[in-house]
Design a protein around this motif. Structure first.
Motif, PDB file in Angstrom:
ATOM      1  N   LEU A  10      -5.135   7.374  26.573  1.00 24.84           N
ATOM      2  CA  LEU A  10      -3.461   8.215  26.168  1.00 24.84           C
ATOM      3  C   LEU A  10      -4.067   8.759  28.440  1.00 24.84           C
ATOM      4  N   LEU A  11      -5.003   8.920  28.723  1.00 25.18           N
ATOM      5  CA  LEU A  11      -5.166   8.517  30.212  1.00 25.18           C
ATOM      6  C   LEU A  11      -4.981   7.973  31.202  1.00 25.18           C
ATOM      7  N   SER A  12      -4.869   6.446  30.224  1.00 24.62           N
ATOM      8  CA  SER A  12      -4.628   5.172  31.391  1.00 24.62           C
ATOM      9  C   SER A  12      -3.395   4.721  31.089  1.00 24.62           C
ATOM     10  N   ASN A  13      -2.176   5.270  30.233  1.00 24.34           N
ATOM     11  CA  ASN A  13      -1.706   5.042  30.050  1.00 24.34           C
ATOM     12  C   ASN A  13      -0.602   6.678  30.759  1.00 24.34           C
ATOM     13  N   LEU A  14      -1.339   7.089  31.070  1.00 21.02           N
ATOM     14  CA  LEU A  14      -0.500   8.516  30.971  1.00 21.02           C
ATOM     15  C   LEU A  14      -0.653   9.112  32.891  1.00 21.02           C
ATOM     16  N   ILE A  15      -2.127   8.438  32.986  1.00 20.61           N
ATOM     17  CA  ILE A  15      -1.685   8.756  34.946  1.00 20.61           C
ATOM     18  C   ILE A  15      -1.300   7.789  35.537  1.00 20.61           C
ATOM     19  N   GLY A  16      -1.825   6.581  34.711  1.00 18.36           N
ATOM     20  CA  GLY A  16      -1.746   5.505  35.789  1.00 18.36           C
ATOM     21  C   GLY A  16      -1.574   4.013  35.245  1.00 18.36           C
TER      22      GLY A  16
END
Length: 250
Positions: free
Chosen positions: A43-49
């Motif tokens: 989720l972090l990789s898709n949300l932030i970067g």
């Protein structure tokens, strides 16, 4: 005397060999923690970067690649330690988490801002992913992760559990090729130039494979630690490799 790297994952005589069907029904001590870490990093990789195009030292790449060193280790651990059936559960958990995140992002961004709040444009720029990026993220993740897990599981059978590095790197070569080949054209073809899409697609794939090679010692350490505590060695025999197969839990 320390064991050589090729001996570490399956060397312990205390590990009981079980097939993938039994592994899919077994309760593992640390599996839930690994699954949570997998979904969180996803989720972090898709949300932030995911949508930021960065450049360092003349090399252009998607900024989301900063998350992948951790996700590589976790993704390999899931199949190597817990087997394909459990990895399949994690892929589906990640898939539905991505869909839910995309849906809620759309709802929140679409809500009318309160009077006097001036952050709407910035909020939309950060969280307002287009339908193309959402479709690309979900599609590329789903296909790439299943290919990665399938290749790793099959290579484990071919190598008899030896030479872990061959299957972690080999599965990344195929899995991330599918991921990159789907994500960047679906998300950005027509928005970026074709040359940019191809450059970032190939560069990211090469960087991910390189990261996998660099992180091989970390993967060995994580796999060895978890196998010693779970007490089993899972080989994916008698497993239905369909992404849609169901595994009964005991």
């Amino acid at each position: 005397m320390n064991a050589s790297p090729d001996e570490l994952p399956a060397a312990s005589a205390n590990l009981s060999r079980i097939d993938g069907s039994a592994g899919g029904r077994r309760h593992f001590r640390y599996f839930d923690y690994v699954m949570v870490a997998f979904v969180a990093i996803l989720l972090l990789s898709n949300l932030i970067g995911a949508s930021k195009l960065a450049s360092l030292g003349g090399v252009t790449f998607g900024a989301g690649i900063l998350f992948f060193p951790v996700s590589y280790v976790i993704g390999d651990v899931l199949t190597e330690v817990y087997g394909y059936a459990n990895a399949r559960r994690c892929v589906w958990a990640g898939f539905f988490a991505l869909v839910f995140m995309a849906f809620m992002s759309f709802i929140v961004v679409s809500m009318p801002p309160a009077d006097g709040w001036e952050g709407q444009s910035a909020y939309e720029a950060v969280f307002g992913s287009t339908w193309r990026i959402v479709l690309a993220s979900v599609t590329a993740f789903w296909a790439g992760e299943f290919v990665n897990s399938f290749v790793l599981a099959k290579m484990k059978l071919m190598t008899g559990g030896k030479h872990l590095w061959t299957r972690t790197i080999g599965s990344t070569v195929f899995g991330q090729a599918i991921d990159s080949a789907l994500f960047y054209p679906i998300a950005f073809l027509g928005t970026w130039t074709t040359a940019q899409v191809l450059t970032v697609m190939v560069t990211n794939w090469a960087m991910k494979v390189a990261w996998e090679a660099v992180l091989t010692p970390v993967t060995y350490a994580a796999v060895g630690w978890l196998k010693a505590r779970e007490g089993v060695e899972v080989f994916d025999e008698n497993v239905d490799f369909s992404p849609f197969a169901k595994t009964r839990a005991v």
